[in-house]
Design an enzyme around this catalytic site. Structure first.
Site, mmCIF file in Angstrom:
data_model
loop_
_atom_site.group_PDB
_atom_site.id
_atom_site.type_symbol
_atom_site.label_atom_id
_atom_site.label_comp_id
_atom_site.label_asym_id
_atom_site.label_seq_id
_atom_site.Cartn_x
_atom_site.Cartn_y
_atom_site.Cartn_z
ATOM 1 C CB THR A 32 -31.560 -4.568 1.353
ATOM 2 O OG1 THR A 32 -31.191 -5.542 0.381
ATOM 3 C CG2 THR A 32 -32.804 -5.032 2.088
ATOM 4 N NE ARG A 59 -29.267 -7.428 4.717
ATOM 5 C CZ ARG A 59 -28.931 -7.273 3.436
ATOM 6 N NH1 ARG A 59 -27.725 -6.839 3.129
ATOM 7 N NH2 ARG A 59 -29.791 -7.545 2.478
HETATM 8 C C1 NCD Z 1 -28.148 -9.969 -1.139
HETATM 9 C C2 NCD Z 1 -28.029 -10.193 0.355
HETATM 10 O O1 NCD Z 1 -27.612 -9.324 1.101
HETATM 11 O O2 NCD Z 1 -28.400 -11.271 0.737
HETATM 12 N N1 NCD Z 1 -27.963 -8.650 -1.540
HETATM 13 C C3 NCD Z 1 -28.998 -7.801 -1.521
HETATM 14 O O3 NCD Z 1 -29.794 -7.787 -0.611
HETATM 15 N N2 NCD Z 1 -29.134 -6.998 -2.594
HETATM 16 C C4 NCD Z 1 -27.269 -10.870 -1.886
HETATM 17 C C5 NCD Z 1 -25.830 -10.897 -1.544
HETATM 18 O O4 NCD Z 1 -25.315 -10.165 -0.708
HETATM 19 O O5 NCD Z 1 -25.162 -11.721 -2.160
#
Ligand code: NCD
Length: 298
Positions: A50, A99
Site C-alpha cells: 500500500t 494508515r
Molecule cells: C492488508 C492490510 O494492511 O489491511 N494488506 C494490504 O494493504 N495489502 C491486508 C492485511 O494486512 O492482511
C-alpha cells in the site's frame, strides 16, 4: 466505501484503466497531472504494497511525495496524532495518505487539518483503496462485476479489507459470501445481502472469485481457532479446495500471505491466481484516487 455510489466506483475504475496503460506501456511513466502538489504518506502500521504503490502513484503523476513511518519520526517521541497532522499541514501538503491502528483515525484527521485525507487502512475498520483494486482486478479478468459470486474466506472479524470489500462488491451487484470459523465472523452482522457459511466447501461451490484473507495475528486475542494446522485444514485454500470453484475462478489475496496457513504455495502460484495482478492494479487505482481527489487533468 460506505459512501461511494456505483457511479463513484465506476469513475475510479474507468480512470484506473487509463492509468494502467501508462504503467504498462514501459518507457517514461512520468505524467505532469499533479505537478506542484505535495503528498505525504503517514504510516503508523507496517506496509509494503500500500505504501509503495501510493508513493509510486503520486510520483508517476508528477507530485512530490514523502513517506513517513512511525519508527523513524517524532511519533516515537510521543507526539500526538493531531500535532503530527498539523505539522505536516504547515509544510504546504495537499494530501495525506494515512494508515493507523485505530479505527476512525482517518476520519479524525479530516476534522483537524485541511489537506485531502486518504484512508490507507484504519485498524480493523476500512481499507477502501484495497476494495477498489480488488474490484478493478476482478473486472479486468472477468469483464464484468454484476452477478459474480465472490467468497471471502478467513478472519472477517478483524479484516478492514473484508469490510470495505463488502460495501464495494454489493454496490456493484456482486453476490458476497463469507466463510470462516464462527469466532472469526462478525457478531453483530449489519451487512445486507451477504450469506455466511461455517463450511468452506459449501461456500466455494460455483464461486467466480475467492478472496483469501490474511489471519490477522496482530489483531486477535488468542483462541479464535484451535491451532494453525487446524486452520489450514479447515479453512486453508489449497489445490483440493480449488476443485470446488468454477474452472475459471479467480484467486485473490491482499498480501502479505501466511503461506501454508490461509493459502498454499500451489494456490498462490496457480494459473487462476490474480494475486500478482492485484499489486500492479493497486498502483493504477491509487493513481486514479490521487488524480481525482487532487484535481489532476482527466
Ligand atoms: C492488508 C492490510 O494492511 O489491511 N494488506 C494490504 O494493504 N495489502 C491486508 C492485511 O494486512 O492482511
Amino acid at each position: 466505501m460506505e459512501n461511494f455510489s456505483a457511479d463513484d466506483i465506476r469513475l475510479v475504475l474507468n480512470t484506473a484503466r487509463k492509468f494502467k496503460q501508462v504503467i504498462r506501456r514501459g518507457g517514461d511513466k512520468k505524467l505532469s497531472n499533479l505537478r506542484g502538489k505535495a503528498i505525504v504518506n503517514l504510516f503508523y502500521e507496517p506496509s509494503t504494497r500500500t505504501r509503495t504503490s501510493f508513493e509510486l502513484a503520486g510520483k508517476y503523476l508528477g507530485a512530490d511525495v514523502v513517506s513517513i513511518t512511525s519508527g523513524t519520526s517524532s511519533i516515537v517521541k510521543g507526539e500526538s496524532l493531531r500535532d503530527t497532522l498539523r505539522t505536516i499541514e504547515a509544510m504546504g501538503t495537499d494530501a495525506i495518505v494515512m494508515r493507523h491502528k485505530s479505527e476512525g483515525a482517518a476520519d479524525f484527521a479530516t476534522r483537524v487539518v485541511k489537506p485531502i485525507i486518504i484512508n490507507a487502512g484504519d485498524g480493523a475498520h476500512a481499507h477502501p483503496s484495497q476494495a477498489l483494486l480488488d474490484l478493478f482486478t476482478i473486472e479486468q479478468a472477468k469483464g464484468r462485476l454484476a452477478g459474480l459470486k465472490v467468497v471471502i474466506v478467513g478472519d472477517i472479524l478483524h479484516s478492514r479489507v473484508a469490510r470495505s470489500d463488502v460495501y464495494a462488491m454489493t454496490r456493484m451487484g456482486m453476490e458476497v459470501h463469507f466463510a470462516g470459523f464462527k469466532t472469526m465472523l462478525p457478531r453483530f452482522f449489519d451487512f445486507d445481502g451477504v450469506t455466511i457459511h461455517e463450511s468452506l466447501d459449501d461456500a466455494l461451490k460455483n464461486a467466480d472469485v475467492v478472496n483469501v484473507l490474511r489471519i490477522q495475528l496482530e489483531r486477535q486475542q488468542a483462541g479464535l481457532f484451535p491451532s494453525t494446522r487446524e486452520y489450514a485444514r479447515v479453512f486453508g485454500i489449497n489445490e483440493d479446495r480449488l476443485r470446488l470453484v468454477k474452472d475459471d475462478a479467480l484467486i485473490l489475496h491482499p498480501g502479505p500471505q501466511n503461506k501454508g496457513l490461509e493459502i498454499s504455495s500451489e494456490a498462490t502460484y496457480c494459473e487462476r491466481s490474480a494475486i500478482h495482478d492485484q499489486v500492479q492494479n493497486g498502483v493504477a487505482i491509487r493513481m486514479a484516487l490521487l488524480n481525482l481527489t487532487l484535481g489532476g487533468a482527466a
